[in-house]
Write a protein that holds these residues in place. Structure first.
Motif, mmCIF file in Angstrom:
data_model
loop_
_atom_site.group_PDB
_atom_site.id
_atom_site.type_symbol
_atom_site.label_atom_id
_atom_site.label_comp_id
_atom_site.label_asym_id
_atom_site.label_seq_id
_atom_site.Cartn_x
_atom_site.Cartn_y
_atom_site.Cartn_z
ATOM 1 N N ASN A 135 -7.451 -2.342 -11.909
ATOM 2 C CA ASN A 135 -7.888 -2.275 -10.691
ATOM 3 C C ASN A 135 -7.824 -2.897 -9.331
ATOM 4 O OD1 ASN A 135 -8.002 0.719 -11.349
ATOM 5 N ND2 ASN A 135 -9.638 0.286 -12.259
ATOM 6 N N ALA A 136 -8.494 -4.603 -10.302
ATOM 7 C CA ALA A 136 -9.233 -5.425 -9.044
ATOM 8 C C ALA A 136 -7.420 -5.633 -8.452
ATOM 9 C CB ALA A 136 -8.743 -6.433 -10.372
ATOM 10 N N THR A 137 -5.857 -6.223 -9.494
ATOM 11 C CA THR A 137 -5.100 -6.602 -9.078
ATOM 12 C C THR A 137 -4.141 -5.044 -8.202
ATOM 13 O OG1 THR A 137 -5.241 -8.354 -10.020
ATOM 14 C CG2 THR A 137 -3.046 -7.573 -9.241
ATOM 15 N N LYS A 192 0.959 -0.762 -0.076
ATOM 16 C CA LYS A 192 0.109 0.190 0.483
ATOM 17 C C LYS A 192 1.328 1.052 -0.020
ATOM 18 C CE LYS A 192 -3.834 2.541 0.096
ATOM 19 N NZ LYS A 192 -4.390 2.490 -1.148
ATOM 20 N N ILE A 193 0.530 1.965 -0.903
ATOM 21 C CA ILE A 193 1.495 3.400 -1.201
ATOM 22 C C ILE A 193 0.515 4.662 -0.310
ATOM 23 C CG2 ILE A 193 2.012 5.647 -2.780
ATOM 24 C CD1 ILE A 193 2.389 2.292 -4.128
ATOM 25 N N VAL A 194 1.327 5.470 0.945
ATOM 26 C CA VAL A 194 0.571 6.488 1.248
ATOM 27 C C VAL A 194 1.164 7.803 1.268
ATOM 28 C CG1 VAL A 194 -0.049 7.634 4.036
ATOM 29 C CG2 VAL A 194 0.072 4.616 3.438
ATOM 30 N N TYR A 195 0.546 9.204 0.234
ATOM 31 C CA TYR A 195 1.110 10.103 0.267
ATOM 32 C C TYR A 195 0.619 11.213 1.454
ATOM 33 C CZ TYR A 195 0.779 15.265 -1.394
ATOM 34 O OH TYR A 195 0.868 16.657 -1.209
ATOM 35 N N THR A 196 1.446 11.489 1.997
ATOM 36 C CA THR A 196 1.852 11.999 3.034
ATOM 37 C C THR A 196 2.199 13.529 3.587
ATOM 38 O OG1 THR A 196 1.741 11.413 5.292
ATOM 39 C CG2 THR A 196 3.147 10.820 4.163
ATOM 40 N N GLN A 197 2.263 14.163 4.445
ATOM 41 C CA GLN A 197 3.056 15.077 4.710
ATOM 42 C C GLN A 197 4.135 14.938 5.948
ATOM 43 O OE1 GLN A 197 0.056 15.412 4.058
ATOM 44 N NE2 GLN A 197 0.595 15.982 1.530
ATOM 45 N N PHE A 198 5.030 14.576 6.475
ATOM 46 C CA PHE A 198 5.781 14.961 7.797
ATOM 47 C C PHE A 198 5.520 16.312 8.885
ATOM 48 C CE2 PHE A 198 9.325 12.191 6.568
ATOM 49 C CZ PHE A 198 8.700 11.094 6.385
ATOM 50 N N LEU A 199 5.283 16.478 9.849
ATOM 51 C CA LEU A 199 4.789 17.899 10.104
ATOM 52 C C LEU A 199 5.718 18.062 11.195
ATOM 53 C CD1 LEU A 199 0.788 17.655 10.320
ATOM 54 C CD2 LEU A 199 2.565 18.272 8.640
ATOM 55 N N ASN A 200 5.655 19.555 11.707
ATOM 56 C CA ASN A 200 6.171 20.285 12.989
ATOM 57 C C ASN A 200 5.201 20.668 13.943
ATOM 58 O OD1 ASN A 200 4.794 23.305 12.408
ATOM 59 N ND2 ASN A 200 7.032 23.131 10.636
ATOM 60 N N ARG A 201 5.924 21.199 15.473
ATOM 61 C CA ARG A 201 3.934 21.037 15.729
ATOM 62 C C ARG A 201 3.543 22.414 15.059
ATOM 63 N NH1 ARG A 201 8.972 22.079 20.250
ATOM 64 N NH2 ARG A 201 9.964 23.930 19.127
ATOM 65 N N ARG A 202 4.213 22.809 14.380
ATOM 66 C CA ARG A 202 3.001 24.465 14.739
ATOM 67 C C ARG A 202 1.979 23.792 13.432
ATOM 68 N NH1 ARG A 202 7.635 27.080 14.488
ATOM 69 N NH2 ARG A 202 7.553 27.691 11.679
ATOM 70 N N GLN A 213 3.274 -3.476 -6.791
ATOM 71 C CA GLN A 213 3.162 -4.590 -6.642
ATOM 72 C C GLN A 213 4.990 -5.316 -7.415
ATOM 73 O OE1 GLN A 213 1.321 -7.464 -9.785
ATOM 74 N NE2 GLN A 213 0.762 -4.873 -10.933
ATOM 75 N N ASP A 214 4.932 -6.454 -7.059
ATOM 76 C CA ASP A 214 6.649 -6.932 -7.865
ATOM 77 C C ASP A 214 6.256 -7.512 -9.060
ATOM 78 O OD1 ASP A 214 8.666 -6.277 -5.744
ATOM 79 O OD2 ASP A 214 7.887 -7.717 -4.869
ATOM 80 N N ILE A 215 7.192 -6.430 -10.159
ATOM 81 C CA ILE A 215 6.703 -7.954 -12.072
ATOM 82 C C ILE A 215 7.384 -8.158 -12.130
ATOM 83 C CG2 ILE A 215 4.578 -5.473 -12.028
ATOM 84 C CD1 ILE A 215 6.628 -4.305 -14.266
ATOM 85 N N GLU A 216 7.424 -9.251 -13.345
ATOM 86 C CA GLU A 216 8.507 -9.068 -14.084
ATOM 87 C C GLU A 216 8.092 -8.000 -15.513
ATOM 88 O OE1 GLU A 216 7.705 -13.234 -15.752
ATOM 89 O OE2 GLU A 216 8.363 -14.264 -13.963
ATOM 90 N N LEU A 222 13.271 -7.711 -13.506
ATOM 91 C CA LEU A 222 12.089 -7.993 -12.350
ATOM 92 C C LEU A 222 12.523 -6.135 -12.084
ATOM 93 C CD1 LEU A 222 13.482 -10.179 -10.549
ATOM 94 C CD2 LEU A 222 12.032 -10.290 -11.639
ATOM 95 N N ALA A 223 10.928 -5.696 -11.802
ATOM 96 C CA ALA A 223 10.791 -4.205 -11.158
ATOM 97 C C ALA A 223 9.967 -4.634 -10.082
ATOM 98 C CB ALA A 223 10.496 -3.344 -12.582
ATOM 99 N N ARG A 224 9.585 -3.205 -9.496
ATOM 100 C CA ARG A 224 8.236 -2.952 -9.192
ATOM 101 C C ARG A 224 7.839 -1.928 -9.396
ATOM 102 N NH1 ARG A 224 11.506 -1.849 -5.224
ATOM 103 N NH2 ARG A 224 10.354 0.347 -4.962
ATOM 104 N N ALA A 225 5.884 -1.937 -9.628
ATOM 105 C CA ALA A 225 5.891 -1.017 -10.094
ATOM 106 C C ALA A 225 4.353 -0.262 -8.913
ATOM 107 C CB ALA A 225 4.338 -1.675 -11.199
ATOM 108 N N HIS A 226 4.617 1.082 -8.770
ATOM 109 C CA HIS A 226 3.564 1.801 -8.071
ATOM 110 C C HIS A 226 2.907 2.677 -9.128
ATOM 111 C CE1 HIS A 226 7.165 1.854 -4.850
ATOM 112 N NE2 HIS A 226 7.347 0.810 -5.356
#
Length: 815
Positions: free
Chosen positions: A606-608, A521-531, A615-618, A623-627
């Motif tokens: 979309n199902a897979t 699973k890929i998560v788009y995200t931020q690292f935040l500071n205290r503010r 996923q890891d792919i040929e 070999l590679a990894r597809a994001h």
């Protein structure tokens, strides 16, 4: 004066920067502040500075700091009794070409958005303010009435006196001979007096490297990288000129020259295009108020132009020909902040001949950062963590410094690329792309394909403020990604592995997203500071139960890794830079799936492999990894291949795409597509001072998690309401171009400026993003207004939207 054996902070270097840091720390109430200067205060570079104090810089915060400096120097004399020679004489910059005038007009528009007094003037108006100016060839200029000049040494001495008055110890003729370290912390400094009769040790909580042109060497002693190199800097001072009265500072950047009246004499200084690096074998230990040998042949072309531009110089005798060294950084921005390699080593060095006008603001900002532990506002332009480790290489610095001095007065065209010290970092696809007509730009040392030349077209940049020579190329690449399929190299983006038994818990603490997700699973995200400000904008892919891959912008990989490292605490994780281990090709567009299905037996439906999964792919025979993610707003994948197989993967995809019309694309395409989609760009649209909710990224923050950095600030903002909103703009006129920093005008009033801009080739006009104040207003209120963007002094109507103007529901991404 005897030195203490213990201090809260030791500042190394007594130029104007070190004195400013000491002054501002004591102003905040710090005790036990010790400043050590190897010779006398100001004896390195400060004493021979020209003392020009200008407010207008390239960005909002750099302008804010320069503005603070001139306000500080105006009051310093009354506070300390030391005459600073500060006078608000105003400044004029004149243009000799229409391109330079466009630059000045855009800067003037930007200055107004930042609250700086500025006025565009004609050649005749320049002459009325500067009677000695020959206006032949002058197109126009700008006038800043509050700019000034001062006595550099006395400004530094006033700051030092102010620091002493508040309890700092300022000790001259005392050299730091070594710096003691324990892991990622400095524990103290050894010192010796200039005459060798005294020596000692000061244990300290932290140090600040303000060593100027010695900053690189002092950095090495402290275990940190401070990339800078000294260059020769030339100016002349005339004999007294009869009846010469106080004049504004004059800059003629097209002739690489600046002029300053001083006590009835005229100073002429130069930032020549091909500079002379100095001190390649180190700087002599005896260096003190020294100057370098004259090189009149080097200076003569500048002087010849100057005698034409200001005819009275031809009659004036030369009293002083001065050549003194100053330090320059690889990108012409100074170094400020907490060094990435250590947890208590601060840096303020490498001021590129603008140390006097920068010192007040830089000292204030650094002191506040040291006090709070957080940046007071966005300092990304100058944050030392932007420098890559290789940029400390001495040969690299020697080659790059030949160019950076001259770039101060060169045309600051959009997309201008450095010409020196190139080719250091290349992706595995470099030769493939070059063969296909790639025109490369450089970022953080990486050679990146920015656009592709057509057959018969010159494969290089022709710089301009108008439509560039690659405008149609980028438009064609943009069209391919929107309508068919394009492929581009994303290898330069940072890749950081976070591994260990506590990897999930650590990620959930350091980031705003939810990382308790299945493998792949890929998560788009931020690292935040205290503010609640944004320290990093990344995608995080869960690889296994105990490992994640964090993908960052190329320029911030070190900063983002350092941010994580500093928050590890007791978490059992290992953080590793693996950027160079994999090549990455983005395959994007409506036919991206069709292309991948030609070269891989894996399932991309979309199902897979729905959006946001890997996923890891040929692929081909490898070999590679597809994001499945996108920064251009289309169906697409990023294909990660180990460095050994990257070439094969490129050839496999490229060959398979030939009968589909696959187009190789560059970074300019990526930027124009992302701005149509309203995707934020870290460092421009989102920074540490921009609250994640005001940036419109609240969807990426999961406040139902119990404990993560910035959670309280996010909840507080939800409670109190937004004060600003990120708005997307599109000009109604298809002709003007937007870059960034253009003022945003709401119902006739300047309310902000564009944080980024590019051309929306699909939507047919220039577009930008920018924050609009909205305290107490609804989204509908914000959109009910009429908007204009100031483009080089001309107001252009703009449409405004809070949702992406292109594919607002992201249907195209998820097909």
């Amino acid at each position: 004066m005897s030195l203490p054996t213990q201090a809260r902070v030791v500042i190394i270097g007594g130029g104007v920067i070190g004195c400013s840091v000491a002054y501002h720390l004591t102003k905040l109430g710090w005790k036990d502040v010790v400043l050590l200067e190897r010779k006398q205060l100001t004896s390195g570079t400060t004493w021979h500075a020209a003392g020009l104090i200008a407010q207008l810089r390239a960005t909002a915060n750099m302008t804010k700091l320069a503005k603070y400096s001139q306000e500080l120097y105006g009051d310093l004399e009354a506070e300390t009794g030391v005459a600073t020679g500060f006078k608000r004489v105003g400044s004029i910059s004149v243009a000799l070409t229409t391109e330079r005038m466009e630059e000045l007009a855009r800067q003037a528009a930007m200055a107004r958005a930042f609250g700086v007094d500025v006025e565009e003037i004609s050649a005749e108006e320049a002459l009325s303010r500067y009677e000695h100016l020959n206006i032949d060839g002058v197109v126009g200029g700008v006038w800043l009435p509050k700019d000034g000049q001062g006595d550099p040494a006395n400004i530094a001495l006033a700051l030092a006196k102010g620091a002493r008055q508040k309890g700092a110890i300022v000790k001259e003729r005392t050299k730091v001979t070594s710096i003691k370290r324990d892991g990622r912390k400095v524990t103290g400094v050894d010192w010796a007096s200039d005459d060798g009769k005294e020596q000692g040790h000061i244990a300290c909580d932290m140090i600040v490297n303000c060593a100027g042109m010695w900053g690189h060497e002092v950095g090495r002693m402290a275990g940190v990288n401070v990339p800078l190199h000294a260059c020769e800097h030339f100016y002349i001072v005339t004999e007294a000129i009869p009846n010469l009265t106080q004049m504004p500072v004059l800059r003629v950047p097209d002739e690489c020259a600046y002029y300053k009246e001083d006590a009835g004499k005229m100073l002429l200084g130069a930032f020549e295009p091909n500079a002379k690096p100095w001190g390649m074998k180190g700087i002599a230990d005896t260096f003190e108020f020294d100057q370098l040998p004259e090189d009149f042949d080097h200076f003569e072309p500048i002087l010849e132009n100057a005698c034409n531009r200001m005819p009275m110089l031809a009659e004036a005798g030369i009293h002083t020909f001065f050549n003194g060294p100053e330090s320059f950084t690889p990108d012409d921005a100074y170094h400020l902040g907490l060094a990435p390699e250590m947890d208590n080593v601060w840096v303020a060095a490498g001021f590129n001949s603008i140390g006097i006008q920068s010192a007040g603001g830089a000292g204030m900002a650094l002191a506040q950062w040291m006090e709070d532990g957080d940046k007071p506002f966005d300092l990304g332009d100058v944050d030392i963590s932007r420098m890559q480790p290789f940029q400390g290489n001495k040969h690299y610095l020697f080659e790059r410094s030949k160019e950076t001095l001259g770039l101060l007065y060169a045309d600051h065209f959009p997309f201008r690329q450095k010409a020196t010290a190139r080719g250091v970092r290349r992706t595995p696809f470099h030769h493939h792309l070059k063969e296909q007509g790639a025109v490369f730009g450089e970022l953080a040392g990486w050679e990146r394909a920015n656009w592709f030349a057509n057959e018969g077209q010159t494969a290089e940049y022709e710089y301009t403020w108008g439509r560039p020579n690659w405008f149609d190329n980028a438009a064609a690449e943009h069209k391919a990604v929107r309508e068919n399929v394009g492929m581009y190299d994303m290898t330069s983006f940072g890749k950081i592995r976070v591994e260990g038994p506590d990897a999930e818990a650590f990620m959930n603490y350091v980031g705003g997203g939810d990382y308790s997700v299945p493998n792949g699973k890929i998560v788009y995200t931020q690292f935040l500071n205290r503010r609640g400000g944004i320290e990093a904008d990344v995608t995080v892919t869960r690889l296994t139960e105990t490992s994640y891959l964090v993908v960052t912008p190329a320029a911030t990989r070190l900063a983002d890794q350092t941010w994580m490292q500093r928050h590890v605490g007791d978490f059992r994780v290992v953080i590793t830079d693996v950027t160079a281990g994999e090549g990455v090709l983005a395959v994007m567009g409506p036919n991206a799936r069709k292309l991948l299905e030609k070269v891989s037996p894996n399932d991309f439906t979309n199902a897979t492999n729905p959006f946001g999964t890997a996923q890891d792919i040929e692929i081909g025979m490898g070999l590679a990894r597809a994001h499945r993610v996108t920064y251009v707003g289309e169906l697409g994948w990023e294909i990660y291949a180990s460095a050994d197989m990257a070439g094969h993967v490129f050839e496999t995809l490229f060959d398979a795409g030939q009968d589909m019309g696959l187009k190789l694309c560059g970074m300019h395409m990526m930027d124009s597509c992302r701005i149509e989609k309203g995707f934020r760009h870290f460092g421009h649209d989102i920074t540490c001072e921009d609250h994640v909710l005001e940036a419109g990224l609240g969807f990426a923050v999961k406040t139902d998690k119990p404990n993560f950095i910035g959670r309280d600030a996010v909840l507080a903002k939800k409670e109190s309401g937004l004060e600003n909103r990120m708005v997307q703009f599109k000009l109604t006129d298809p002709e003007p171009l937007l870059y960034h920093n253009e003022p945003v005008i709401r119902d006739g009033e300047i309310v902000g400026y564009l944080s980024s801009g590019s051309y929306g080739h699909h939507l047919g006009a220039a577009m930008g993003l920018g924050y609009v104040p909205c305290k107490g207003e609804s989204a509908a209120d914000v959109l009910a207004s009429s908007y204009e963007i100031d483009v080089a002094g001309t107001r252009v109507k703009a449409e405004a939207s809070l949702k992406p103007m292109y594919d607002p529901k992201s249907d195209r991404v998820k097909v």
